[in-house]
Design a protein around this motif. Structure first.
Motif, PDB file in Angstrom:
ATOM      1  N   UNK A 226       0.819  -1.205   0.000  1.00 39.97           N
ATOM      2  CA  UNK A 226       0.000   0.000   0.000  1.00 39.97           C
ATOM      3  C   UNK A 226       0.854   1.257   0.000  1.00 39.97           C
ATOM      4  N   UNK A 227       0.172   2.384  -0.242  1.00 34.26           N
ATOM      5  CA  UNK A 227       0.843   3.665  -0.124  1.00 34.26           C
ATOM      6  C   UNK A 227       0.614   4.562  -1.313  1.00 34.26           C
ATOM      7  N   UNK A 228       1.284   5.682  -1.271  1.00 31.68           N
ATOM      8  CA  UNK A 228       1.172   6.695  -2.314  1.00 31.68           C
ATOM      9  C   UNK A 228       2.480   6.748  -3.106  1.00 31.68           C
ATOM     10  N   UNK A 229       3.019   7.936  -3.334  1.00 33.00           N
ATOM     11  CA  UNK A 229       4.176   8.100  -4.215  1.00 33.00           C
ATOM     12  C   UNK A 229       5.387   7.251  -3.821  1.00 33.00           C
ATOM     13  N   UNK A 230       5.744   7.124  -2.527  1.00 32.61           N
ATOM     14  CA  UNK A 230       6.918   6.308  -2.194  1.00 32.61           C
ATOM     15  C   UNK A 230       6.784   4.855  -2.652  1.00 32.61           C
ATOM     16  N   UNK A 231       5.582   4.294  -2.560  1.00 25.59           N
ATOM     17  CA  UNK A 231       5.371   2.918  -3.004  1.00 25.59           C
ATOM     18  C   UNK A 231       5.478   2.822  -4.517  1.00 25.59           C
ATOM     19  N   UNK A 232       4.932   3.797  -5.214  1.00 24.06           N
ATOM     20  CA  UNK A 232       5.035   3.809  -6.670  1.00 24.06           C
ATOM     21  C   UNK A 232       6.502   3.880  -7.092  1.00 24.06           C
ATOM     22  N   UNK A 233       7.273   4.758  -6.476  1.00 25.37           N
ATOM     23  CA  UNK A 233       8.687   4.883  -6.833  1.00 25.37           C
ATOM     24  C   UNK A 233       9.446   3.592  -6.551  1.00 25.37           C
ATOM     25  N   UNK A 234       9.094   2.923  -5.464  1.00 21.85           N
ATOM     26  CA  UNK A 234       9.731   1.634  -5.169  1.00 21.85           C
ATOM     27  C   UNK A 234       9.471   0.642  -6.303  1.00 21.85           C
ATOM     28  N   UNK A 235       8.231   0.561  -6.748  1.00 18.36           N
ATOM     29  CA  UNK A 235       7.891  -0.357  -7.831  1.00 18.36           C
ATOM     30  C   UNK A 235       8.643   0.006  -9.105  1.00 18.36           C
ATOM     31  N   UNK A 236       8.767   1.296  -9.388  1.00 18.51           N
ATOM     32  CA  UNK A 236       9.440   1.737 -10.605  1.00 18.51           C
ATOM     33  C   UNK A 236      10.928   1.437 -10.585  1.00 18.51           C
ATOM     34  N   UNK A 237      11.527   1.414  -9.397  1.00 19.13           N
ATOM     35  CA  UNK A 237      12.978   1.320  -9.287  1.00 19.13           C
ATOM     36  C   UNK A 237      13.502  -0.063  -8.923  1.00 19.13           C
ATOM     37  N   UNK A 238      12.687  -0.904  -8.289  1.00 18.44           N
ATOM     38  CA  UNK A 238      13.214  -2.189  -7.834  1.00 18.44           C
ATOM     39  C   UNK A 238      13.601  -3.055  -9.027  1.00 18.44           C
ATOM     40  N   UNK A 239      14.833  -3.520  -9.069  1.00 15.60           N
ATOM     41  CA  UNK A 239      15.308  -4.245 -10.258  1.00 15.60           C
ATOM     42  C   UNK A 239      14.649  -5.596 -10.481  1.00 15.60           C
ATOM     43  N   UNK A 240      14.049  -6.175  -9.452  1.00 18.27           N
ATOM     44  CA  UNK A 240      13.423  -7.484  -9.610  1.00 18.27           C
ATOM     45  C   UNK A 240      12.104  -7.411 -10.372  1.00 18.27           C
ATOM     46  N   UNK A 241      11.475  -6.251 -10.381  1.00 19.30           N
ATOM     47  CA  UNK A 241      10.176  -6.102 -11.031  1.00 19.30           C
ATOM     48  C   UNK A 241      10.395  -5.860 -12.521  1.00 19.30           C
ATOM     49  N   UNK A 242       9.839  -6.762 -13.334  1.00 15.25           N
ATOM     50  CA  UNK A 242      10.111  -6.748 -14.765  1.00 15.25           C
ATOM     51  C   UNK A 242       9.109  -5.950 -15.592  1.00 15.25           C
ATOM     52  N   UNK A 243       7.888  -5.819 -15.101  1.00 16.02           N
ATOM     53  CA  UNK A 243       6.851  -5.152 -15.893  1.00 16.02           C
ATOM     54  C   UNK A 243       5.850  -4.495 -14.950  1.00 16.02           C
ATOM     55  N   UNK A 244       5.216  -3.437 -15.437  1.00 13.39           N
ATOM     56  CA  UNK A 244       4.280  -2.656 -14.622  1.00 13.39           C
ATOM     57  C   UNK A 244       3.032  -2.357 -15.445  1.00 13.39           C
ATOM     58  N   UNK A 245       1.875  -2.591 -14.835  1.00 13.81           N
ATOM     59  CA  UNK A 245       0.595  -2.183 -15.410  1.00 13.81           C
ATOM     60  C   UNK A 245       0.060  -1.015 -14.587  1.00 13.81           C
TER      61      UNK A 245
END
Length: 522
Positions: A226-245
């Motif tokens: 959960x969360x707002x901008x900090x959570x979004x930035x984490x998803x955008x930057x974490x190298x393990x995450x390959x794709x984002x919807x």
């Protein structure tokens, strides 16, 4: 009498909801490794019932430790999940779909409480997501590869494999449908999904997590943070995450697309809209006006496929009084009221923004034929309500035309011909959807061929495709010139990567000698 509804929280506790303050507010949890985990967050986001502004729950700004724990859970789960047979995944998806259907009312009640839309509309929200889950059950025929014997004793086959850990960032306006655009397709193709529901209404997503666990999703295949901008930035930057919807506003979506793509991730982002409908003089007047009113004001206009611009061709501008009478007949009230047609706006801030755009139209010379500002239902004086609003004498330079209002506001323009209406629509920056109302097959075909929006309705006001197709908005309604591929065959392609394997198994034992050039075994 105020309607009372009972439903269960993801932790199993029952409570009664009747738009009165809850005796005890339950904090929203994370869902990590198939467990509902209380957050250690320092920062919390208060979530209020839009109909009353009573506090419903607190949503955590998940801590760095919790965000990393979700990713580690998904990483641990991926090798085993990708190796799980497609038949086993299909059986889990069948069970998941059945559980969603069994908990339909419960999911809808959560949506009405947190998001505000009417209960019957919330049930539609669940249904459109359920259809994606049910369509995903056909994965055994949807994910087949290709094979071709390309030369003697040599064949090439093409197969699709999962990406790994993927993520979804969901909006407030469809708390069940958008998560269900992602959960079934991402997981049935072998990925592990990290989902961030909107901090404004995560309850439906948390119920879906409970149902996924009950359906047999292994630990780590679905995690919710959960969360707002900090959570979004984490998803955008974490190298393990390959794709984002992502589904949401242009400002957020363009940021997500740019930063996510710069980090080497696949990003699909469905953004804003300004959907036009052309009303031709030969249209079935009653059917067309009813459809337009429903598409413009349903869900309080808070959907990216809402019909927000009416282009009246020729004499149809004289139909405006009848349209307004239909709009006046809509019941604006709390979503649990049986006769409610239009619920509240998600927040006081959104309400204020909508009313400011209506005011700007007046200041710029438009005519407010039906004004929904300051609307207060008798039973819900503290809610975030805006009544249906109709604005005429609008030009394309006005703020009310150029901006996505995301409220129950219909702006109306007049043109003389079909061609003029098509040119006006095509000149708009957005291209999510459009519609035409006519009895003429030739006019409909001409419109279909010449209009530039991605989703076209012919006497259909909100032409969102069913999940055997795909969401197909274009222009500035998608980020980066990419494609909206949330379900259907393009959705499967988004969540998988292609691998080709070329094999040579000789049918004779002749010594071919040295092979130092490109294969040419013909």
């Amino acid at each position: 009498m105020t309607k009372t509804t009972e439903f269960k929280t993801p932790t199993g506790a029952s409570f009664f909801m009747n738009h009165k303050p809850l005796a005890r507010t339950l904090d929203t949890t994370n869902f990590i490794d198939n467990e509902f985990v209380a957050s250690s967050a320092v920062d919390w986001i208060d979530l209020h019932d839009p109909a009353t502004n009573n506090l419903v729950t607190r949503v955590p700004q998940s801590t760095d430790e919790e965000l990393h724990a979700a990713v580690e859970s998904a990483k641990r789960a991926f090798p085993t999940w990708r190796a799980t047979s497609i038949m086993a995944k299909q059986r889990i998806m069948f069970t998941f779909g059945n559980l969603i259907r069994a908990n339909w009312d419960r999911l809808a009640a959560s949506i009405t409480l947190e998001q505000g839309k009417t209960f019957k509309d919330a049930k539609g929200d669940v249904l459109r997501g359920l259809q994606v889950a049910e369509t995903a059950c056909g994965i055994t025929t949807q994910l087949t590869g290709e094979v071709l014997e390309v030369a003697k004793d040599m064949e090439t086959k093409s197969i699709r494999e999962p990406l790994g850990v993927v993520a979804a960032i969901c909006p407030f306006n469809f708390p069940a449908m958008i998560p269900l655009w992602c959960i079934p397709i991402a997981t049935v193709t072998g990925n592990c999904l990290i989902l961030k529901p909107s901090e404004r209404d995560p309850g439906a997503a948390m119920i879906l997590a409970e149902l996924a666990r009950e359906a047999g999703f292994p630990k780590g295949v679905l995690n919710i943070i959960h969360g707002a901008a900090p959570t979004v930035d984490f998803i955008l930057d974490d190298p393990a995450i390959q794709a984002i919807s992502f589904v949401g506003s242009n400002r957020a979506g363009e940021y997500i697309y740019t930063r996510g793509s710069a980090n080497g991730k696949r990003v699909q982002a469905n953004l804003g809209a300004k959907n036009h409908a052309l009303l031709l003089p030969d249209a079935d007047k009653d059917s067309a006006l009813n459809a337009i009113v429903g598409a413009a004001f349903g869900a309080a206009g808070q959907r990216c496929m809402a019909l927000s611009v009416l282009v009246m061709v020729g004499e149809t501008k004289s139909w405006l009084p009848e349209l307004i009478e239909r709009a006046k007949g809509l019941v604006v009230s709390g979503g649990f009221e049986k006769d409610a047609d239009v619920g509240p706006i998600i927040s006081p801030q959104s309400k204020a923004r909508i009313e400011s755009i209506i005011a700007s139209a007046e200041q710029e010379g438009a005519s407010i034929l039906l004004d929904g500002r300051g609307f207060k239902p008798e039973k819900y004086p503290n809610g975030n309500f805006v009544g249906p609003t109709v604005i005429s004498n609008v030009t394309t330079e006005m703020k009310c035309y150029k901006e996505e209002i995301f409220g129950p506001v219909l702006v109306c323009l007049s043109v003389d011909t079909l061609d003029e209406g098509i040119r006006l629509t095509n000149a708009n920056d957005y291209g999510n959807g459009t519609a035409i109302f006519t009895r003429s097959g030739s006019a409909a075909l001409y419109f279909q061929k010449n209009i530039e929006a991605g989703q076209v309705g012919i006497n259909v006001p909100i032409p969102v495709p069913l999940p055997m197709f795909s969401f197909t908005g274009n222009k500035k309604s998608i980020a980066g010139g990419g494609a909206n591929t949330f379900y259907g065959k393009p959705g499967l392609a988004f969540y998988t990567q292609q691998k080709t394997v070329t094999s040579l198994w000789r049918s004779d034992s002749i010594d071919t000698g040295k092979q130092v050039v490109m294969p040419s075994h013909l």
